[in-house]
Design a protein around this motif. Structure first.
Motif, PDB file in Angstrom:
ATOM      1  N   SER B 130       0.879  -1.171   0.000  1.00 16.59           N
ATOM      2  CA  SER B 130       0.000   0.000   0.000  1.00 16.59           C
ATOM      3  C   SER B 130       0.911   1.214   0.000  1.00 16.59           C
ATOM      4  O   SER B 130       1.974   1.200   0.630  1.00 16.59           O
ATOM      5  CB  SER B 130      -0.956   0.012   1.198  1.00 16.59           C
ATOM      6  N   ASP B 131       0.512   2.267  -0.705  1.00 17.42           N
ATOM      7  CA  ASP B 131       1.385   3.442  -0.824  1.00 17.42           C
ATOM      8  C   ASP B 131       1.649   4.049   0.551  1.00 17.42           C
ATOM      9  O   ASP B 131       2.729   4.542   0.833  1.00 17.42           O
ATOM     10  CB  ASP B 131       0.742   4.481  -1.748  1.00 17.42           C
ATOM     11  N   GLN B 132       0.634   4.000   1.407  1.00 18.08           N
ATOM     12  CA  GLN B 132       0.776   4.606   2.729  1.00 18.08           C
ATOM     13  C   GLN B 132       1.688   3.759   3.615  1.00 18.08           C
ATOM     14  O   GLN B 132       2.546   4.284   4.314  1.00 18.08           O
ATOM     15  CB  GLN B 132      -0.606   4.767   3.359  1.00 18.08           C
ATOM     16  N   ASN B 147      -4.275   8.077  -4.910  1.00 20.95           N
ATOM     17  CA  ASN B 147      -3.921   8.182  -6.315  1.00 20.95           C
ATOM     18  C   ASN B 147      -5.152   8.536  -7.131  1.00 20.95           C
ATOM     19  O   ASN B 147      -6.237   8.001  -6.889  1.00 20.95           O
ATOM     20  CB  ASN B 147      -3.395   6.835  -6.838  1.00 20.95           C
ATOM     21  N   GLY B 200      -4.783   5.713  -0.223  1.00 20.87           N
ATOM     22  CA  GLY B 200      -3.395   5.318   0.031  1.00 20.87           C
ATOM     23  C   GLY B 200      -3.220   4.057   0.838  1.00 20.87           C
ATOM     24  O   GLY B 200      -2.126   3.488   0.872  1.00 20.87           O
ATOM     25  N   TYR B 222      -0.466  11.544  -7.579  1.00 19.74           N
ATOM     26  CA  TYR B 222      -0.403  11.116  -6.177  1.00 19.74           C
ATOM     27  C   TYR B 222      -0.526  12.346  -5.278  1.00 19.74           C
ATOM     28  O   TYR B 222       0.229  13.313  -5.433  1.00 19.74           O
ATOM     29  CB  TYR B 222       0.920  10.381  -5.931  1.00 19.74           C
ATOM     30  N   GLN B 231       6.780  13.135  -2.620  1.00 18.30           N
ATOM     31  CA  GLN B 231       7.693  12.133  -3.180  1.00 18.30           C
ATOM     32  C   GLN B 231       8.831  12.770  -3.959  1.00 18.30           C
ATOM     33  O   GLN B 231       9.940  12.268  -3.958  1.00 18.30           O
ATOM     34  CB  GLN B 231       6.931  11.184  -4.105  1.00 18.30           C
TER      35      GLN B 231
END
Lengths: 265, 284
Positions: B130-132, B147, B200, B222, B231
């Motif tokens: 997961s991005d988080q 996203n 996220g 994002y 990022q």
């Protein structure tokens, strides 16, 4: 909360200091700056503060007592004199940063808080309140405070609720008056407190004393820095910076803060 | 916490039933699709300009293959879209996209990154993440990132649609993830011209492109909560010319203004004190 009611004694070394941070939320290291180094840092800070005041460049901070024209904040202290570059990468400071936050870490800010006669208290707070709760199990930031004058109860020493970091939450609105202890320490001391411990500036009840503290605020690398270094940093600092300083200011990056997918330095 | 998966994975599978408002689907299911944001002509033009951006990126010396992210060269990654072509500066702030962003992250969001991933035939899957969770320590109680994915081609299982683990956005730590997620993974399928919004905390992976001759092109806008470090370092990646052309909203969303999270602190506690009118005073 079975919190300690008093401050720990000065720590003898980093290992003991880290143990104090775990138990009390803070540790005190005395005699880190002394003699000409202390005098130079103190002169540089008061010169920057006087310059800001003369030019109308002071900026208030939201957590301070609003109607206060005695206390003074100085921002972007890092760019004011090269003596402060030494401060942010002082081996003792970085040992605590590595011990509490790990590495890489970021420098969120280097700012100063000078209390003046009659200066008011701050709102009780923890430094990581910008992170919504529930909080992770570990502290997300660390404050390395440099006492450039003696910190006394009377001149507005930072007041701390020792052990409050174990609650792992910010103080509620009705907890603003919980018992706190003045963080008394002689000039030249370094006081290290983790980001969850509750604290505030104390009242300055003296007629004629100012006391200056410089606060190095470090965070884990996922957080946005409080100061936007890319806009405000004296370019000479980046040019001559050590690798550690490049990491702290976000110029040497891994995973986040990249430029075209790679570290900018 | 026990090691067993909790009820999080038993929520509705999140099929796009079209009955609920997109914001509600995003909040409850952790994702939603909104079709027809771009016209067929607009989508074709965007895809053409994405390939031009990939070529421009290579010309600038920035490789479009990231060994750290992808197992082979069949994924084409394009970074810094915002600097390369004004079209991407328009897409990142499209009202439909920002409406979803605000509904999940609040008004003070940041644009963290805008990149592209073109899966060409033979592209393989990334590891589940997961991005988080990649950057933020548990517990993951709130969405702090999301996203907006722009589908510039049809996206389907065979051409490498992103695979997600339904309900996993409600897992607050790793112990709540199933031991064997593979059979539970579902593709985000959407026609070209759609946006797919994904919060996220959703566990996902890029799919594998098993077609012979079909590209799958996605743009990933994002966005994060304002206290998280972007990022990319927009101060450094955006050229002076690009920065000069940004309006105040874009400057704020990109974190280019001087104030960072102290503004948030002021909102939580006392309102900022009005500055005395020093402009009228002589500077001694």
């Amino acid at each position: 909360m079975s919190a300690p009611k008093a401050l720990p004694p000065p720590a003898r070394d980093v290992e003991e200091g880290l143990a104090h941070i775990r138990e009390f939320g803070l540790c005190i290291m005395t005699d880190v700056l002394a003699g000409p180094n202390l005098a130079r840092a103190r002169d540089a800070l008061y010169r920057a503060a006087a310059d800001d005041r003369a030019r109308g460049r002071e900026r208030k901070f939201g957590l301070d007592y609003g109607d206060d024209d005695s206390n003074q904040r100085v921002w972007n202290v890092l760019s004011r004199d090269s003596v402060f570059e030494d401060m942010i990468e002082h081996p003792l400071a970085l040992a605590f940063v590595r011990g509490v936050l790990g590495w890489p870490a970021l420098l969120g800010n280097l700012s100063a808080n000078i209390t003046g006669p009659g200066g008011g208290e701050m709102v009780l707070h923890a430094d990581q309140i910008f992170v919504p709760e529930p909080w992770a199990a570990d502290p997300q930031g660390l404050n390395v405070a440099w006492c450039l004058d003696d910190f006394t109860e009377a001149n507005g020493a930072t007041r701390i609720a020792p052990g409050s970091h174990r609650l792992n939450r910010a103080p509620r609105a009705d907890e603003g008056d919980v018992p706190t202890v003045p963080l008394e320490a002689p000039a030249g001391s370094m006081v290290v407190f983790e980001s969850r411990v509750w604290h505030k500036t104390g009242f300055n009840r003296t007629a004629d004393q100012r006391r200056a503290g410089v606060f190095g605020w470090y965070t884990k690398p996922i957080y946005r820095a409080q100061e936007n270094w890319f806009l405000s940093l004296d370019p000479a600092i980046r040019t001559f910076a050590s690798d550690d300083v490049l990491v702290l200011l976000g110029y040497k990056a891994e995973g986040l803060g990249l430029v075209y997918g790679a570290s900018p330095a | 916490m026990t090691g067993e998966p909790v009820g999080a994975l038993n929520v509705r599978p999140g099929q796009d039933d079209g009955q609920r408002d997109a914001r509600t689907r995003l909040r409850e299911d952790g994702w939603c699709v909104i079709p027809d944001i771009l016209s067929p002509e607009g989508t074709a033009r965007a895809l053409e300009r994405l390939w031009e951006a990939a070529a421009e990126s290579e010309r600038r010396g920035v490789a479009t293959y990231m060994p750290v992210l992808d197992p082979n060269v069949h994924n084409v990654r394009v970074f810094n879209l915002l600097d390369i072509d004004p079209m991407f500066r328009d897409l990142i702030r499209r009202p439909t996209a920002l409406d979803l962003v605000r509904s999940l992250l609040g008004d003070d969001f940041l644009i963290s990154n805008f990149t592209a991933n073109i899966a060409r035939p033979g592209a393989r899957s990334m590891p589940l993440h997961s991005d988080q969770a990649l950057v933020v320590p548990a517990p993951w109680a709130h969405p702090w990132a999301m996203n907006i994915i722009w589908a510039l081609t049809d996206v389907r299982l065979e051409n490498g649609a992103t695979l997600y683990l339904p309900g996993s956005h409600l897992c607050t730590d790793r112990s709540q993830l199933p031991a064997d997620p593979a059979p539970l993974m579902r593709p985000f399928e959407a026609p070209a011209g759609s946006i797919i919004a994904m919060e996220g905390r959703m566990w996902h992976t890029s799919g594998a492109n098993v077609t012979q001759n079909e590209d799958r092109a996605l743009l990933f806008g994002y966005y994060t909560a304002p206290f998280l470090r972007p990022q990319v370092n927009h101060n450094a990646t955006l050229s002076a010319e690009t920065q000069a052309g940004l309006d105040p909203d874009m400057r704020r969303w990109l974190g280019l203004e001087a104030d960072a999270n102290v503004g948030l602190v002021q909102d939580v506690f006392t309102p900022p004190q009005p500055e005395p009118d020093r402009a009228a005073e002589p500077v001694a």
